[in-house]
Design a protein around this motif. Structure first.
Motif, PDB file in Angstrom:
ATOM      1  N   SER A  33       0.816  -1.221   0.000  1.00 18.85           N
ATOM      2  CA  SER A  33       0.000   0.000   0.000  1.00 18.85           C
ATOM      3  C   SER A  33       0.848   1.268   0.000  1.00 18.85           C
ATOM      4  N   GLN A  34       2.144   1.146   0.285  1.00 14.71           N
ATOM      5  CA  GLN A  34       3.032   2.311   0.281  1.00 14.71           C
ATOM      6  C   GLN A  34       3.431   2.727  -1.130  1.00 14.71           C
ATOM      7  N   LEU A  35       3.133   1.886  -2.120  1.00 13.92           N
ATOM      8  CA  LEU A  35       3.435   2.266  -3.506  1.00 13.92           C
ATOM      9  C   LEU A  35       2.454   3.345  -3.957  1.00 13.92           C
ATOM     10  N   PRO A  36       2.944   4.474  -4.468  1.00 17.57           N
ATOM     11  CA  PRO A  36       2.032   5.511  -4.963  1.00 17.57           C
ATOM     12  C   PRO A  36       1.327   5.059  -6.247  1.00 17.57           C
ATOM     13  N   THR A  37       0.067   5.412  -6.380  1.00 14.86           N
ATOM     14  CA  THR A  37      -0.654   5.133  -7.615  1.00 14.86           C
ATOM     15  C   THR A  37       0.065   5.789  -8.795  1.00 14.86           C
ATOM     16  N   GLY A  38       0.245   5.031  -9.858  1.00 13.55           N
ATOM     17  CA  GLY A  38       0.946   5.552 -11.030  1.00 13.55           C
ATOM     18  C   GLY A  38       2.429   5.279 -11.034  1.00 13.55           C
ATOM     19  N   SER A  39       2.970   4.744  -9.936  1.00 12.19           N
ATOM     20  CA  SER A  39       4.407   4.462  -9.903  1.00 12.19           C
ATOM     21  C   SER A  39       4.740   3.267 -10.790  1.00 12.19           C
ATOM     22  N   THR A  40       5.955   3.244 -11.293  1.00 15.13           N
ATOM     23  CA  THR A  40       6.391   2.184 -12.202  1.00 15.13           C
ATOM     24  C   THR A  40       6.793   0.938 -11.424  1.00 15.13           C
ATOM     25  N   VAL A  41       6.331  -0.213 -11.891  1.00 20.61           N
ATOM     26  CA  VAL A  41       6.734  -1.490 -11.314  1.00 20.61           C
ATOM     27  C   VAL A  41       7.247  -2.392 -12.432  1.00 20.61           C
ATOM     28  N   ASP A  42       8.004  -3.392 -12.040  1.00 19.73           N
ATOM     29  CA  ASP A  42       8.521  -4.390 -12.974  1.00 19.73           C
ATOM     30  C   ASP A  42       7.669  -5.649 -12.816  1.00 19.73           C
ATOM     31  N   ILE A  43       7.096  -6.126 -13.903  1.00 21.17           N
ATOM     32  CA  ILE A  43       6.278  -7.339 -13.851  1.00 21.17           C
ATOM     33  C   ILE A  43       6.922  -8.405 -14.724  1.00 21.17           C
ATOM     34  N   GLU A  44       7.045  -9.607 -14.170  1.00 19.43           N
ATOM     35  CA  GLU A  44       7.620 -10.744 -14.891  1.00 19.43           C
ATOM     36  C   GLU A  44       6.532 -11.796 -15.073  1.00 19.43           C
ATOM     37  N   VAL A  45       6.132 -12.033 -16.310  1.00 15.91           N
ATOM     38  CA  VAL A  45       5.084 -13.011 -16.629  1.00 15.91           C
ATOM     39  C   VAL A  45       5.743 -14.376 -16.789  1.00 15.91           C
ATOM     40  N   ILE A  46       5.309 -15.334 -15.974  1.00 13.89           N
ATOM     41  CA  ILE A  46       5.901 -16.674 -16.021  1.00 13.89           C
ATOM     42  C   ILE A  46       5.187 -17.504 -17.088  1.00 13.89           C
ATOM     43  N   MET A  47       5.956 -18.005 -18.058  1.00 12.24           N
ATOM     44  CA  MET A  47       5.412 -18.815 -19.153  1.00 12.24           C
ATOM     45  C   MET A  47       6.023 -20.211 -19.112  1.00 12.24           C
ATOM     46  N   PRO A  48       5.432 -21.181 -19.792  1.00 11.40           N
ATOM     47  CA  PRO A  48       5.963 -22.554 -19.753  1.00 11.40           C
ATOM     48  C   PRO A  48       7.415 -22.659 -20.213  1.00 11.40           C
ATOM     49  N   ALA A  49       7.807 -21.828 -21.174  1.00 14.74           N
ATOM     50  CA  ALA A  49       9.157 -21.930 -21.732  1.00 14.74           C
ATOM     51  C   ALA A  49      10.022 -20.721 -21.374  1.00 14.74           C
ATOM     52  N   GLY A  50       9.751 -20.104 -20.247  1.00 15.00           N
ATOM     53  CA  GLY A  50      10.551 -18.951 -19.847  1.00 15.00           C
ATOM     54  C   GLY A  50       9.690 -17.889 -19.204  1.00 15.00           C
ATOM     55  N   SER A  51      10.133 -16.642 -19.301  1.00 13.20           N
ATOM     56  CA  SER A  51       9.385 -15.539 -18.712  1.00 13.20           C
ATOM     57  C   SER A  51       9.651 -14.267 -19.504  1.00 13.20           C
ATOM     58  N   LYS A  52       8.799 -13.278 -19.274  1.00 15.32           N
ATOM     59  CA  LYS A  52       8.941 -11.992 -19.953  1.00 15.32           C
ATOM     60  C   LYS A  52       8.842 -10.902 -18.898  1.00 15.32           C
ATOM     61  N   ARG A  53       9.864 -10.008 -18.847  1.00 13.70           N
ATOM     62  CA  ARG A  53       9.870  -8.897 -17.900  1.00 13.70           C
ATOM     63  C   ARG A  53       9.661  -7.589 -18.637  1.00 13.70           C
ATOM     64  N   LEU A  54       8.813  -6.749 -18.069  1.00 14.01           N
ATOM     65  CA  LEU A  54       8.579  -5.433 -18.650  1.00 14.01           C
ATOM     66  C   LEU A  54       8.013  -4.510 -17.586  1.00 14.01           C
ATOM     67  N   LYS A  55       8.000  -3.218 -17.905  1.00 18.05           N
ATOM     68  CA  LYS A  55       7.526  -2.208 -16.966  1.00 18.05           C
ATOM     69  C   LYS A  55       6.036  -1.934 -17.174  1.00 18.05           C
TER      70      LYS A  55
END
Length: 229
Positions: free
Chosen positions: A14-36
């Motif tokens: 909850s301390q993250l400000p709305t609109g702040s940038t985060v890094d999300i890593e999508v886990i897939m069967p053959a690897g993963s994808k990271r993006l902002k």
């Protein structure tokens, strides 16, 4: 460098400000994808909301942004002395109206990593900031042996320039007009009240950094005391 790792209460999200940038890593069967992407909100006891990246940015991960997919989220908390939080969660739902949003289940554990291992010394040192395609005059607002904060006027920074993770140089002059060059990587970008504040991880060795600090009459005993703690 990361100084420590601890498990913290989930409510720290909850301390993250709305609109702040985060890094999300999508886990897939053959690897993963990271993006902002952007943090939208946190509903205590229920879910976390993230903006869904565009199809072009998701690429091969597009088909996996759906209910039941696991993701890892990382974010920087700006207040205090800086820390990274990270957690693994499952996508609860993806909405498409009025805009595309990702809803995540609350994680069971949130990890916290300390960002700074050294004291930052407040300064007001004018310097030139350079990247491969950008050059501006700004101010070093604080500095340690391994990093610094560099402030630029937001009007001087191209809004389409993604500075994060770029290599950069900081050029400054000594008392005898000699030029010093600091090499680093931009690890944080924050905009506030007409300023762009860059957190820069330095690549110069400790001996060189100590010489720079002595040149600007910075008391090195403060840093030495911090290293003993």
């Amino acid at each position: 460098m990361l100084k420590s790792q601890t498990s913290v209460d989930v409510s720290i999200i909850s301390q993250l400000p709305t609109g702040s940038t985060v890094d999300i890593e999508v886990i897939m069967p053959a690897g993963s994808k990271r993006l902002k992407t952007e943090f939208v909100g946190y509903m205590s006891g229920q879910y976390i909301i993230l903006n869904c990246p565009s199809a072009q940015r998701l690429g091969a991960a597009l088909d996996y942004v759906k209910e039941g997919t696991y993701v890892v989220v990382r974010a920087v908390l700006e207040q205090g002395d800086g820390q990274i939080i990270a957690f693994k969660s499952m996508i609860k739902a993806v909405t498409t109206h009025p805009t595309k949003l990702i809803f995540l289940f609350l994680p069971r554990v949130v990890q916290s990593y300390q960002l700074r291992e050294q004291v930052r010394i407040p300064t007001l040192i004018p310097a030139v900031f350079n990247t491969s395609d950008h050059s501006e005059v700004g101010v070093i607002k604080d500095i340690s042996l391994s990093g610094l904060q560099f402030d630029l006027h937001s009007d001087d920074v191209c809004p389409n320039t993604d500075l994060k993770e770029q290599d950069c140089e900081i050029l400054l002059e000594g008392k005898q007009n000699q030029q010093f060059k600091l090499n680093g990587e931009i690890c944080r970008v924050k905009q506030k009240e007409g300023l762009v504040m860059l957190g820069i991880k330095l690549k110069n060795d400790q001996t060189f950094m100590e010489a720079i600090m002595k040149e600007y009459l910075i008391d090195l005993s403060v840093l030495q005391a911090d290293q003993k703690e």
